[in-house]
Design a protein around this motif. Sequence first.
Motif, PDB file in Angstrom:
ATOM      1  N   SER A  80       0.836  -1.217   0.000  1.00 53.27           N
ATOM      2  CA  SER A  80       0.000   0.000   0.000  1.00 53.27           C
ATOM      3  C   SER A  80       0.862   1.255   0.000  1.00 53.27           C
ATOM      4  CB  SER A  80      -0.939  -0.017   1.211  1.00 53.27           C
ATOM      5  OG  SER A  80      -0.172  -0.061   2.422  1.00 53.27           O
ATOM      6  N   THR A  81       1.933   1.230   0.781  1.00 50.16           N
ATOM      7  CA  THR A  81       2.834   2.406   0.824  1.00 50.16           C
ATOM      8  C   THR A  81       3.507   2.608  -0.519  1.00 50.16           C
ATOM      9  OG1 THR A  81       3.245   1.972   3.161  1.00 50.16           O
ATOM     10  CG2 THR A  81       4.793   3.433   2.032  1.00 50.16           C
ATOM     11  N   ALA A  84       1.047   4.147  -2.989  1.00 49.90           N
ATOM     12  CA  ALA A  84       0.774   5.559  -2.688  1.00 49.90           C
ATOM     13  C   ALA A  84       1.924   6.443  -3.167  1.00 49.90           C
ATOM     14  CB  ALA A  84       0.561   5.735  -1.189  1.00 49.90           C
ATOM     15  N   LYS A  85       3.158   6.009  -2.930  1.00 47.78           N
ATOM     16  CA  LYS A  85       4.309   6.803  -3.366  1.00 47.78           C
ATOM     17  C   LYS A  85       4.396   6.852  -4.878  1.00 47.78           C
ATOM     18  CE  LYS A  85       9.219   7.478  -2.565  1.00 47.78           C
ATOM     19  NZ  LYS A  85      10.425   7.003  -1.885  1.00 47.78           N
ATOM     20  N   ARG A  87       1.819   6.858  -6.962  1.00 46.88           N
ATOM     21  CA  ARG A  87       0.836   7.853  -7.431  1.00 46.88           C
ATOM     22  C   ARG A  87       1.358   9.256  -7.218  1.00 46.88           C
ATOM     23  NH1 ARG A  87      -2.769   4.084  -5.040  1.00 46.88           N
ATOM     24  NH2 ARG A  87      -2.768   5.317  -3.114  1.00 46.88           N
ATOM     25  N   GLN A  88       2.020   9.461  -6.055  1.00 49.83           N
ATOM     26  CA  GLN A  88       2.554  10.791  -5.755  1.00 49.83           C
ATOM     27  C   GLN A  88       3.651  11.181  -6.754  1.00 49.83           C
ATOM     28  OE1 GLN A  88       4.181  11.138  -1.841  1.00 49.83           O
ATOM     29  NE2 GLN A  88       4.699  13.320  -2.057  1.00 49.83           N
TER      30      GLN A  88
END
Length: 588
Positions: A80-81, A84-85, A87-88
């Motif tokens: 999950s982390t 998320a990174k 996408r960022q």
Amino acid sequence: MFVNTEKMLMARDTARDEAQKLHRKWLKHQAFMAELARNKEWLAKIEQEGQELIQEKPELRPVVQQKLEEIRECWSDLESTTKAKARQLFENNKPEPAMKSYSDLDNQLSNLEQQPPQLEQAHHLPTFNEQLQKFQAMESQIGDFYKDAGELGSVQGVCLPQRGGLMVGDSQGGEQSGEVETRIVRLIEPLKERRRILLASKEMHQVAQDLEDEILWIQERLPLASCKDYGTNLQSVQQHVKKNQTLQRELTGRRARVEEVLDRAGIIASLRTPEVEFVREGAGHVRQLWEVLHLETERRSVMLDASLQSQQYTSEAAKVESWLSGQKLHLVNEEKGTDEASTLQLLKAHLALEQTVETYAETVGMLSQQCQHLRELGHPESSQITKQQSHIDRLYVSLKDMVEHRKTKLEQQYWLYQLNKDVEELEKWITERETVASSTDLGQDLEEVTVLQERFTKFASETNSVGQQRMEQVNKMVNEMIDCGHSDAATIAEWKDGLNESWADLLELMETRRQMLAASHQLHKFFTDCREVLAQIAGKMKQLPEVRACQANITNPATLQRLMHSFEHALQLLVAQASHMNPSVSQC
């Protein structure tokens, strides 16, 4: 104008660096996600091994399930982390709107068109290098503009449809891209022409500077090459030779550089422009100085070689002369032997010195050959060198004469000591023989005298044989020494005369002794014979009364006559024997 350009470049470089950093982060994250996907198989393997362990050992089920649950939770958090990174980073790495980038690019191109680069008058290479760096920076900037224009065109085709744009926007972006590319081409062509002119001007000044450097380099070495100091001794000449050899190596190493500079100067001098006249003059000056330096170096090398040979000869000649003089002084102060043994030792040492002097002839010969070689080369100091060589030759001949004289003197001294030894031994031997020959013992009776005669006869024979042989040897040695011109010939002749007199005296003594022993023998023999005759007479006297008694008793005259006749015959024999003894007694 160049200041504004530099500020624009700095701002653009900063933006580009930020974009590159974001792109590198995105690439690293994609690599991390790929590694995470590969390790997911490892997680499945751990799950399978855990289930197998539970089946084998049910008692460990709680512990194994707890660990597996913890691993699943950690893996889920990691996935999950990571998403998320991702996408960022994707949001941060998205391009700006195309129209806005074309606007910035249009402003930058307008600034360049309003202030076109100009060539400044330059007289030094640093100024040329500074201008060239600025032109290169502008070319690089324009090249980046051209690249950015291409990138903006490709990004526009991708981004506008994603944003829901119309075909009108796409057409507008294509027109902007073509216009930007046209403006970039109009800027870069004159910039390249100006850079070419700048490079040509820089090359001309660079060649001029290189010619000046070569002139200075040659002028710095000309004093050493044209120096007239060749040294005053071997050490200083060798130092000059080393310096000149170093200079020759520098010339050899510098030749390629000079030829390269002259070739470049020749290319520039071939241009028919007034500006290259000083390059032609500089190239001619370099050629002239280079030729002078080369000729002077060769001339100095020849002179130094001649001076080195001269100094080497002088140094070697000084050593030879010193050695010869030292040996002559040693021979003058040579000690003399005190006896045969010490003289023999001196003679052996002198023979070794004689061999050394004979061997030294090779050194003198080599020195003479070197002198002859210098004369054949026409050396400026050949006259002085010839005089020195003549002096060395005379020294060597004189030394050989002294060695020969010393050898003869030592040999004569040794022979003299040897002769003296032989003479003394022979005189001692003669004295010992004289003692025997002068003995007064003549014996007490005939038997003793006979023994003495036999011993003396043997003694005399041995003395004559040995003495005559030894006397002949000594006399032969004496005659040879006198014939050879011995320095002590008078003394040797005296020794010879004295020895011969002693030998003659010995022979005379032996003859006297022989005669005395012979007389003693005759005397004692006479005494013995006398005693025998007297004994016989006494016997006959004793027989006379018996004859008388027989005469009275014998009646036959014939018998008596025979008896008397026998007695008379015996008396006549005694008388004859006595008469024979009288001459011997008279002789004694």
